[in-house]
Scaffold this active site. Sequence first.
Site, mmCIF file in Angstrom:
data_model
loop_
_atom_site.group_PDB
_atom_site.id
_atom_site.type_symbol
_atom_site.label_atom_id
_atom_site.label_comp_id
_atom_site.label_asym_id
_atom_site.label_seq_id
_atom_site.Cartn_x
_atom_site.Cartn_y
_atom_site.Cartn_z
ATOM 1 N N ASN A 9 0.868 -1.185 0.000
ATOM 2 C CA ASN A 9 0.000 0.000 0.000
ATOM 3 C C ASN A 9 0.901 1.230 0.000
ATOM 4 O O ASN A 9 1.440 1.598 1.035
ATOM 5 C CB ASN A 9 -0.899 -0.027 1.239
ATOM 6 N N LYS A 11 0.052 4.202 -0.345
ATOM 7 C CA LYS A 11 -0.639 5.386 0.186
ATOM 8 C C LYS A 11 -0.426 6.567 -0.775
ATOM 9 O O LYS A 11 -0.420 6.373 -1.989
ATOM 10 C CB LYS A 11 -0.144 5.705 1.592
ATOM 11 N N HIS A 96 -9.587 0.832 4.518
ATOM 12 C CA HIS A 96 -8.334 1.094 5.237
ATOM 13 C C HIS A 96 -8.629 2.070 6.384
ATOM 14 O O HIS A 96 -9.472 2.959 6.249
ATOM 15 C CB HIS A 96 -7.299 1.682 4.272
ATOM 16 N N GLU A 98 -7.137 4.568 7.393
ATOM 17 C CA GLU A 98 -6.990 5.989 7.033
ATOM 18 C C GLU A 98 -8.244 6.481 6.309
ATOM 19 O O GLU A 98 -8.644 7.631 6.460
ATOM 20 C CB GLU A 98 -5.708 6.190 6.198
ATOM 21 N N GLU A 168 -5.706 -5.092 10.648
ATOM 22 C CA GLU A 168 -4.764 -3.989 10.828
ATOM 23 C C GLU A 168 -5.113 -3.231 12.108
ATOM 24 O O GLU A 168 -5.968 -2.324 12.080
ATOM 25 C CB GLU A 168 -4.831 -3.035 9.638
ATOM 26 N N GLY A 174 1.711 2.627 10.703
ATOM 27 C CA GLY A 174 2.557 3.802 10.517
ATOM 28 C C GLY A 174 3.183 4.319 11.802
ATOM 29 O O GLY A 174 3.727 5.413 11.848
ATOM 30 N N SER A 214 3.030 -1.736 10.549
ATOM 31 C CA SER A 214 4.474 -1.610 10.786
ATOM 32 C C SER A 214 5.252 -2.901 10.524
ATOM 33 O O SER A 214 6.190 -3.221 11.252
ATOM 34 C CB SER A 214 4.746 -1.085 12.200
HETATM 35 C C1 PEP Z 1 -1.006 0.098 5.844
HETATM 36 O O1 PEP Z 1 -0.992 1.174 5.285
HETATM 37 O O2 PEP Z 1 -1.888 -0.721 5.586
HETATM 38 C C2 PEP Z 1 0.057 -0.201 6.810
HETATM 39 C C3 PEP Z 1 0.009 -1.333 7.450
HETATM 40 O O3 PEP Z 1 1.040 0.742 6.955
HETATM 41 P P1 PEP Z 1 2.448 0.550 7.718
HETATM 42 O O4 PEP Z 1 3.048 -0.726 7.223
HETATM 43 O O5 PEP Z 1 3.249 1.754 7.343
HETATM 44 O O6 PEP Z 1 2.145 0.490 9.185
#
Ligand code: PEP
Length: 253
Positions: A9, A11, A96, A98, A168, A174, A214
């Site tokens: 992803n 983003k 997601h 976000e 998630e 993040g 992460s």
């Molecule tokens: C994500 O955007 O789905 C995500 C898990 O981001 P990150 O790996 O940066 O935590």
Amino acid sequence: MRKPIIGANWKMHKGTPSEAEEMLVEFIPMVKDIKNVDIVIAPPYTAILKTLDTVKNTTIKVGAQNMYYEEKGAFTGEISPSFLKKIGCQYVILGHSERRNIFNETDELINKKLKKALDNNLIPIVCIGEHLEEREKGNTKNVIKNQFNLTFDGIRKEQLKKIIIAYEPIWAIGTGRTATPEQAEEIHVFIRKIVEDEYDKDTAEQVRIQYGGSIKPSNAKELFNKVNIDGGLVGGASLQAESLYQIIKAAEK
Ligand code: PEP
């Protein structure tokens, strides 16, 4: 046996065709011998065509990070599932955190998007996960169950088997703060049990559940070693070819 799947992803990064191409030209040769992991790159809309073109003779698939549930019309700024499908996208990330938290997307909206994505033969990667306060209050499983019921309302068994569920935990996205493999596995087992209760054992065994939050080359292997974790959705660490490759290697069974 479920095939692990790694989603990148991106983003709101690498949104120009040249930025996407630069990363992919380095990445593609690295993964040419990877056979038992599905790889999906989800760039910003503006880099999707270039990404499709750059990966065209590889096994890498392309997804979008979002879509709307209407086919066309007066929906300024939105993208329809049929647009994505027609240009060659095979996946779409839905719900997601976000999108939920910054753009106020609800489970009900995500459910509508999910149905339309399936109608258009896109494979949805559907994200669910709890906030830190919910975890600290011991509410994680209630939150997940509630999100599951609303998000997957009306989804048939054959459809659920095609969907990728991404667990998630929002506090891990993040933030550099990863769920421990045990914390992640506990919720993956829980989600699989919900699928078994709502559908059946066969569906629960087939549906792929990714972890996201992460993931890095240094923690990927211990997460993916867990029986119920079928790969990951990767944000920050998917932006560099080398770290994405290391994470994919860690997912090989
Ligand atoms: C994500 O955007 O789905 C995500 C898990 O981001 P990150 O790996 O940066 O935590």
